[in-house]
Every structure is written in structure tokens, then in C-alpha cells.
Motif scaffolding. Structure first.
Motif, short mmCIF file in Angstrom:
data_model
loop_
_atom_site.label_atom_id
_atom_site.label_comp_id
_atom_site.label_asym_id
_atom_site.label_seq_id
_atom_site.Cartn_x
_atom_site.Cartn_y
_atom_site.Cartn_z
N ARG A 114 55.24 24.60 50.82
CA ARG A 114 55.42 26.05 50.92
C ARG A 114 54.26 26.74 50.23
N SER A 115 54.15 28.04 50.45
CA SER A 115 53.05 28.80 49.86
C SER A 115 53.59 30.09 49.29
N THR A 116 52.93 30.57 48.24
CA THR A 116 53.23 31.92 47.75
C THR A 116 52.02 32.77 48.08
N TRP A 117 52.25 33.93 48.64
CA TRP A 117 51.14 34.81 48.99
C TRP A 117 50.55 35.45 47.75
N LEU A 118 49.23 35.40 47.63
CA LEU A 118 48.57 36.10 46.53
C LEU A 118 47.86 37.34 47.08
N ASP A 119 47.46 37.25 48.34
CA ASP A 119 46.78 38.39 48.98
C ASP A 119 46.71 38.11 50.48
N ARG A 120 46.82 39.14 51.28
CA ARG A 120 46.53 39.02 52.71
C ARG A 120 46.25 40.42 53.21
N GLY A 121 45.16 40.56 53.90
CA GLY A 121 44.83 41.90 54.38
C GLY A 121 43.40 41.96 54.90
N LEU A 122 43.02 43.14 55.39
CA LEU A 122 41.67 43.35 55.91
C LEU A 122 40.89 44.17 54.89
N TYR A 123 39.68 43.73 54.61
CA TYR A 123 38.87 44.37 53.57
C TYR A 123 37.43 44.54 54.04
N ALA A 124 36.69 45.39 53.33
CA ALA A 124 35.24 45.43 53.54
C ALA A 124 34.69 44.12 52.97
N PRO A 125 33.81 43.42 53.72
CA PRO A 125 33.38 42.09 53.25
C PRO A 125 32.47 42.14 52.02
N SER A 126 32.55 41.07 51.19
CA SER A 126 31.64 40.94 50.06
C SER A 126 30.31 40.42 50.60
N PRO A 127 29.23 40.52 49.82
CA PRO A 127 27.93 39.99 50.29
C PRO A 127 28.02 38.51 50.68
N ASP A 128 28.77 37.71 49.90
CA ASP A 128 28.93 36.28 50.22
C ASP A 128 29.60 36.10 51.58
#
Ligand code: 16G
Length: 260
Positions: A114-128
Motif C-alpha cells: 500500500r502507499s500513503t500519498w505525500l503529494d500529487r498534483g500539477l506544478y510549474a516544473p523545477s529546473p531539474d
């Protein structure tokens, strides 16, 4: 445990001529007793006071040795109930020659995932993320961060980044990212993985239920479609006490010397 305790302090007396500071001698004696199986996972250690009396050393010295072993993950302290030998992790042996998902790896071992969500969503990308995924700055990145748990033991923190055009709804992946990518024909077929040593920071250690500062593995996976396009950029922290990554090596055939 009493018998085991006697043996621990017998070792301490034998080694007391070694000249090393007393707390180091006590720490080593307890560690040896755990490694030799004299005291096993879940066994309670005698109280600080009893150890101090038996070994004829101060309680401060005992506390220092015990704290060191708690920090190193050998012992655990439960508030109000004492100090115990830490449960032993069943190590997972993971082959480095197959591109599999966490869900598949654990299911193959008969472990409940199983998994626990820490984050999920759409974001502006980082340089990496822009560089690795080849994203222009005006496009979004889908981030999926999960604590991955097998048989109720947290094993890894995985932070995946994919182009939003590949994964427009990160919340909709269900329990497996690779299974979700498979349904759209975008499951990776090749990956490059970089593994390096890392000491776990406070937040990661808390999530993985290990003492802060303990050894972990930092893993970066960049995976590709058959076309050569990068599909996934995942940075993970795996528990060092839980994983053995195993690679099979072969002597290169004639004419293959020096090939990557
Ligand atoms: C593995 C991969 C990770 C991938 C995940 C998908 C490593 C170090 N990482 O854990 O890159 O995103 O599997 O798993 O092997 P899932 O399909 O169960 O979500």
C-alpha cells in the motif's frame, strides 16, 4: 533475558581491560549480544539502573551507550515501557536487471502493498525536471510522491515527476503508476538508475520509522519509452536496512571490451 544480561556483562568485564571508554565497551557488548542472537528482536533490555548495578558503571554511562544504540537502530525505546531490541528487517533483494514497479516487486514476494500519498498534483516544473523531462517552462509537471509500504513496513519514499501531458490527472493513478501508464501505452521500457548513499534527514526518517541519520539509499530513476523519450524522473529514498540491490555481471564477449 537475565541469562543474556549476565553474558553481556561478562563480555564487558572481559573487555574492560581494553582501555576504550566504558560507554563504548558497553555499547559493543550489547551490539555483540544482539548479533550473536543472545538477545533477539523484541527482547527487553534490563533497566538502566539494573545495567548500571550489574556492570558496576554509572547510569550516565549506560544512558550514553543505550542512546547510541537507539540512534543506530539496534534498540528502540518505547515511552513508559522500556528499551527493546529493534525488530529485524526482512531484507528485500532487488534485481537491477529488470524494469519492474514497486507493486509488482512486492506482489511477487507475496507482500501486501500500500502507499500513503505525500503529494500529487500539477506544478510549474523545477529546473531539474525541465532538463530531465525536456519540458518547456510554460508546461506543467505532474508530481506523484508516495510512502511505499509492504506488509505494514514503510520501505521507501518515492517522488516521481512526469510531464503533465503524459499524466494529466496525477490523483487518478490508483495504486500503481506503471499500471496507469500501461493503460495509455506509455509504460517505460528502459531506465537508468543511479544509487548513492544518504543519511536520512529527520522528516524522511520519521516517515520510514527509523532513527534520523541512519543509512539510506538515494535512488534516481530516469525511464524511457521505446522511442527514446524520457517518461519518468523519480527520486527516492529507500531504507538501507531493508534493501539489497543485486546486479548480475558477465564477462564481456569477444569484441565487447569497453562497451558500456
Ligand atoms: C519503482 C521505481 C519507481 C517507479 C515505481 C512504480 C525504483 C527505485 N523505483 O519503485 O521509479 O515509479 O516503481 O511503482 O525501483 P508502482 O507502479 O507500484 O506505482
Amino acid at each position: 533475558m537475565n541469562e543474556a544480561a549476565d553474558q553481556i556483562f561478562a563480555t564487558l568485564k572481559q573487555s574492560s581491560q581494553s582501555g576504550a571508554p566504558l560507554y563504548l565497551q558497553l555499547r559493543k557488548s550489547i551490539e555483540d549480544a544482539v548479533n550473536r542472537g543472545l538477545i533477539g528482536p523484541g527482547d527487553a533490555l534490563p533497566s538502566e539502573r539494573d545495567i548500571a548495578i550489574k556492570a558496576d558503571i554509572s547510569r550516565v554511562t549506560v544512558r550514553k551507550a543505550v542512546q547510541d544504540l537507539v540512534k543506530g537502530g539496534i534498540l528502540v525505546q518505547r515511552h513508559g515501557s522500556g528499551t527493546f531490541v529493534a525488530p529485524r528487517m526482512e531484507r528485500v533483494e532487488q534485481s537491477l536487471s529488470r524494469l519492474t514497479s514497486f507493486t509488482e516487486d512486492m506482489a511477487r514476494r507475496g507482500m501486501a502493498v500500500r502507499s500513503t500519498w505525500l503529494d500529487r498534483g500539477l506544478y510549474a516544473p523545477s529546473p531539474d525536471e525541465m532538463m530531465v523531462l525536456g519540458l518547456p517552462s510554460n508546461e506543467l509537471v505532474a508530481r506523484v510522491a508516495r510512502l511505499r509500504i509492504a506488509n505494514d513496513t514503510p520501505l521507501a519514499i518515492e517522488r516521481a515527476a512526469l510531464s503533465a501531458s503524459v499524466l494529466p490527472d496525477p490523483a487518478g493513478i490508483g495504486s500503481s503508476l506503471y499500471a496507469a501508464l500501461e493503460t495509455t501505452g506509455l509504460r517505460p521500457v528502459r531506465a537508468v538508475q543511479r544509487i548513492s548513499a544518504a543519511n536520512l534527514g529527520d522528516d524522511d526518517a520519521r516517515l520510514l520509522e527509523v532513527p534520523p541519520g541512519i543509512a539510506g539509499l538515494h535512488i534516481e530513476r530516469i525511464s524511457y519509452l521505446a522511442s527514446g523519450k524520457v517518461i519518468e524522473f523519480t527520486r527516492s529514498i529507500y531504507r538501507g536496512d531493508a534493501y539489497d540491490f543485486v546486479a548480475e555481471l558477465r564477462l564481456s564477449g569477444p569484441g565487447e571490451e569497453g562497451r558500456p
